[in-house]
Design a protein around this motif. Structure first.
Motif, PDB file in Angstrom:
ATOM      1  N   THR A  59      12.578 -11.089  -5.797  1.00  0.00           N
ATOM      2  CA  THR A  59      12.759 -10.344  -7.043  1.00  0.00           C
ATOM      3  C   THR A  59      13.570  -9.060  -6.856  1.00  0.00           C
ATOM      4  O   THR A  59      14.576  -8.872  -7.535  1.00  0.00           O
ATOM      5  N   PRO A  60      13.180  -8.144  -5.958  1.00  0.00           N
ATOM      6  CA  PRO A  60      14.032  -6.961  -5.772  1.00  0.00           C
ATOM      7  C   PRO A  60      15.415  -7.321  -5.244  1.00  0.00           C
ATOM      8  O   PRO A  60      16.392  -6.609  -5.517  1.00  0.00           O
ATOM      9  N   ARG A  61      15.523  -8.443  -4.516  1.00  0.00           N
ATOM     10  CA  ARG A  61      16.832  -8.867  -4.027  1.00  0.00           C
ATOM     11  C   ARG A  61      17.756  -9.233  -5.190  1.00  0.00           C
ATOM     12  O   ARG A  61      18.945  -8.907  -5.183  1.00  0.00           O
ATOM     13  N   ARG A  62      17.213  -9.917  -6.191  1.00  0.00           N
ATOM     14  CA  ARG A  62      18.023 -10.267  -7.363  1.00  0.00           C
ATOM     15  C   ARG A  62      18.500  -9.010  -8.087  1.00  0.00           C
ATOM     16  O   ARG A  62      19.618  -8.967  -8.624  1.00  0.00           O
ATOM     17  N   MET A  63      17.666  -7.991  -8.135  1.00  0.00           N
ATOM     18  CA  MET A  63      18.084  -6.742  -8.769  1.00  0.00           C
ATOM     19  C   MET A  63      19.096  -6.006  -7.894  1.00  0.00           C
ATOM     20  O   MET A  63      20.081  -5.451  -8.396  1.00  0.00           O
ATOM     21  N   LYS A 117       0.829  -1.216   0.000  1.00  0.00           N
ATOM     22  CA  LYS A 117       0.000   0.000   0.000  1.00  0.00           C
ATOM     23  C   LYS A 117       0.861   1.263   0.000  1.00  0.00           C
ATOM     24  O   LYS A 117       0.391   2.346  -0.349  1.00  0.00           O
ATOM     25  N   GLU A 118       2.119   1.108   0.408  1.00  0.00           N
ATOM     26  CA  GLU A 118       3.045   2.241   0.452  1.00  0.00           C
ATOM     27  C   GLU A 118       4.337   1.869  -0.265  1.00  0.00           C
ATOM     28  O   GLU A 118       4.795   0.725  -0.200  1.00  0.00           O
ATOM     29  N   THR A 119       4.949   2.847  -0.915  1.00  0.00           N
ATOM     30  CA  THR A 119       6.220   2.620  -1.596  1.00  0.00           C
ATOM     31  C   THR A 119       7.315   2.323  -0.578  1.00  0.00           C
ATOM     32  O   THR A 119       7.366   2.931   0.488  1.00  0.00           O
ATOM     33  N   TYR A 120       8.164   1.363  -0.893  1.00  0.00           N
ATOM     34  CA  TYR A 120       9.348   1.092  -0.060  1.00  0.00           C
ATOM     35  C   TYR A 120      10.550   0.872  -0.961  1.00  0.00           C
ATOM     36  O   TYR A 120      10.400   0.648  -2.178  1.00  0.00           O
ATOM     37  N   VAL A 121      11.722   0.969  -0.382  1.00  0.00           N
ATOM     38  CA  VAL A 121      12.962   0.911  -1.162  1.00  0.00           C
ATOM     39  C   VAL A 121      13.809  -0.271  -0.712  1.00  0.00           C
ATOM     40  O   VAL A 121      14.007  -0.485   0.491  1.00  0.00           O
ATOM     41  N   VAL A 122      14.296  -1.033  -1.672  1.00  0.00           N
ATOM     42  CA  VAL A 122      15.278  -2.085  -1.425  1.00  0.00           C
ATOM     43  C   VAL A 122      16.610  -1.555  -1.946  1.00  0.00           C
ATOM     44  O   VAL A 122      16.778  -1.383  -3.155  1.00  0.00           O
ATOM     45  N   PRO A 123      17.560  -1.240  -1.062  1.00  0.00           N
ATOM     46  CA  PRO A 123      18.805  -0.607  -1.502  1.00  0.00           C
ATOM     47  C   PRO A 123      19.684  -1.534  -2.317  1.00  0.00           C
ATOM     48  O   PRO A 123      19.618  -2.766  -2.175  1.00  0.00           O
ATOM     49  N   ALA A 124      20.505  -0.949  -3.147  1.00  0.00           N
ATOM     50  CA  ALA A 124      21.469  -1.716  -3.925  1.00  0.00           C
ATOM     51  C   ALA A 124      22.486  -2.357  -2.994  1.00  0.00           C
ATOM     52  O   ALA A 124      22.838  -1.802  -1.947  1.00  0.00           O
ATOM     53  N   ILE A 125      22.944  -3.529  -3.363  1.00  0.00           N
ATOM     54  CA  ILE A 125      24.016  -4.191  -2.632  1.00  0.00           C
ATOM     55  C   ILE A 125      25.339  -3.786  -3.283  1.00  0.00           C
ATOM     56  O   ILE A 125      25.552  -4.003  -4.471  1.00  0.00           O
ATOM     57  N   GLY A 126      26.197  -3.169  -2.515  1.00  0.00           N
ATOM     58  CA  GLY A 126      27.429  -2.632  -3.081  1.00  0.00           C
ATOM     59  C   GLY A 126      27.166  -1.288  -3.726  1.00  0.00           C
ATOM     60  O   GLY A 126      26.251  -0.552  -3.342  1.00  0.00           O
ATOM     61  N   GLU A 142      19.024  -0.008  -7.091  1.00  0.00           N
ATOM     62  CA  GLU A 142      18.160   0.452  -6.001  1.00  0.00           C
ATOM     63  C   GLU A 142      16.724   0.343  -6.487  1.00  0.00           C
ATOM     64  O   GLU A 142      16.348   0.980  -7.478  1.00  0.00           O
ATOM     65  N   VAL A 143      15.929  -0.475  -5.799  1.00  0.00           N
ATOM     66  CA  VAL A 143      14.576  -0.791  -6.269  1.00  0.00           C
ATOM     67  C   VAL A 143      13.543  -0.052  -5.430  1.00  0.00           C
ATOM     68  O   VAL A 143      13.471  -0.225  -4.212  1.00  0.00           O
ATOM     69  N   HIS A 144      12.748   0.771  -6.084  1.00  0.00           N
ATOM     70  CA  HIS A 144      11.618   1.444  -5.442  1.00  0.00           C
ATOM     71  C   HIS A 144      10.363   0.646  -5.787  1.00  0.00           C
ATOM     72  O   HIS A 144       9.928   0.643  -6.947  1.00  0.00           O
ATOM     73  N   VAL A 145       9.793  -0.041  -4.791  1.00  0.00           N
ATOM     74  CA  VAL A 145       8.620  -0.889  -5.023  1.00  0.00           C
ATOM     75  C   VAL A 145       7.370  -0.046  -4.804  1.00  0.00           C
ATOM     76  O   VAL A 145       7.117   0.440  -3.700  1.00  0.00           O
ATOM     77  N   LEU A 146       6.580   0.123  -5.866  1.00  0.00           N
ATOM     78  CA  LEU A 146       5.406   0.992  -5.860  1.00  0.00           C
ATOM     79  C   LEU A 146       4.124   0.169  -5.818  1.00  0.00           C
ATOM     80  O   LEU A 146       4.083  -0.955  -6.325  1.00  0.00           O
TER      81      LEU A 146
END
Length: 385
Positions: free
Chosen positions: A197-201, A171-180, A207-211
């Motif tokens: 999925t965002p972990r693989r990216m 329901k809210e955007t969250y961010v999965v930060p880049a590794i390295g 840096e994945v912004h999940v909307l």
């Protein structure tokens, strides 16, 4: 829904009138959904927590389920999304050093109604012949004459026409930060995204912004993305008009785009192709798919009941340029991949983050990364001139 005595009777009732009797497994009570079968011999924890299984009663074709118990690391989301679970022979005791509790205990804890001691081979053959259909699992006080149970099953909504992606998405955007070191920013539209999925990216410096599934094109471009990702998810793509509009806006701007599973169906609709419901779908971690661009056959993980109706051979003309089918299922010829030839966008109908193969499809995240890199380099060269 409550816990149970192991002697509790249970019944699975299909909308065509066939029923399968067994014993309660997991919570006691009643549940409704579309009965589907999954052919994976392992990975039941990832399957049950995959949001793509929302409102589906999952039949495990592997005869014994639960050997490795349930741990706290392998969930693909915050909860079990499957509406119910059907197994033949559940493990009496889990045997794995990572297990924290049994599968049965987790099902009880989350209130998921299931049934055990079912002839799942006969059930699977029935679903293959008749197709996925509405069903209900009943135990405890929910057990009443089967005629009444069948009537209740037939009152339930069909999967065709169901718009479910917003129901399971964040329901809210969250961010999965880049590794390295961070290389790119990606806006991932959550249509039922799995945690891996965002972990693989992120492993590739993204840096994945999940909307949310309800995100608009303005929401997507507010994060200044280098690329856009369309996730997997449940329901009928023909009912998901919002994500289709966002996808068209992304194609208009020429931002690199990658879609998987439900995301491919959304891309297909944005390109002007139709979608259709498969008779019993593809679900499991052993589906053979050929990448036509390389000739390689991949063992892939699937969970979809709908597919894109695009021409398998030749080049299709769309409002966004030429499109070709890049991947095809070797079991039944279903379209498993699309690529635009005039814009930076592609998709597959399966789950490249999953461990089928176990790494046959991981290259697709690298392909997405390369696509963003190419578009950025071309942009810099254009600015220099």
């Amino acid at each position: 829904m409550t816990g149970r005595d192991t002697t509790d009777a249970a019944v699975l009732v299909l909308e065509d009138g066939r029923s399968f009797r067994g014993r309660a497994y997991g919570a006691v009570g009643e549940t409704f959904g579309e009965a589907v079968f999954s052919t994976g011999m392992t990975g039941y924890q990832e399957t049950l927590t995959d949001p793509s299984y929302d409102r589906q009663i999952v039949v495990a074709t592997a005869p014994q389920i639960g050997n490795t118990g349930w741990n706290d690391e392998d969930d693909e989301s915050s909860r079990i999304w499957a509406a119910g679970y059907v197994v033949r022979d559940p493990a009496r005791v889990p045997s794995n050093w990572r297990a924290r509790r049994s599968l049965d205990e987790e099902l009880v804890g989350q209130g998921v109604v299931g049934i055990r001691d079912v002839d799942t081979r006969a059930l699977t053959r029935h679903l293959r012949e008749r197709g996925a259909m509405r069903a209900g699992v009943f135990s405890g006080t929910a057990l009443v004459p089967e005629a009444r149970l069948l009537a209740r099953v037939r009152e339930q909504p069909h999967m065709k026409g169901a718009n479910l992606c917003a129901e399971v998405a964040t329901k809210e955007t969250y961010v999965v930060p880049a590794i390295g070191a961070k290389r790119f920013t990606v806006a991932a539209v959550d249509l039922g995204i799995k945690g891996m999925t965002p972990r693989r990216m992120a492993e590739r410096g993204i840096e994945v912004h999940v909307l949310p599934a309800t995100a608009t094109a303005e929401d997507v471009y507010a994060v200044r993305p280098d690329g856009v990702f369309l996730s997997n998810g449940p329901g009928d793509p023909a009912a998901a008009d919002g994500p289709v509009a966002v996808t068209r806006a992304v194609l208009e701007r020429g931002t690199p785009l990658f879609g998987i599973c439900f995301g491919q169906q959304i891309l297909g609709r944005a390109l002007g192709f139709g979608t259709y419901k498969l008779k019993y779908g593809h679900r499991g971690i052993n589906q053979p798919v050929q990448d036509r661009t390389t000739g390689k056959v991949e063992v892939t993980a699937h969970n979809h009941g709908f597919a894109v109706d695009a021409p398998l051979d030749g080049i299709a003309r769309t409002p966004f340029g030429r499109v070709e089918v890049t991947h095809v299922c070797l079991n039944d010829g279903v379209v498993e991949g699309l690529r635009l030839l005039d814009r930076p966008a592609f998709s597959v109908q399966y789950h490249p983050e999953a461990a089928a193969g176990p790494h046959d499809a991981a290259y697709l995240f690298d392909r997405f990364t390369s696509l963003m890199d190419t578009v950025l380099m071309e942009g810099r060269r254009a600015q220099a001139h």
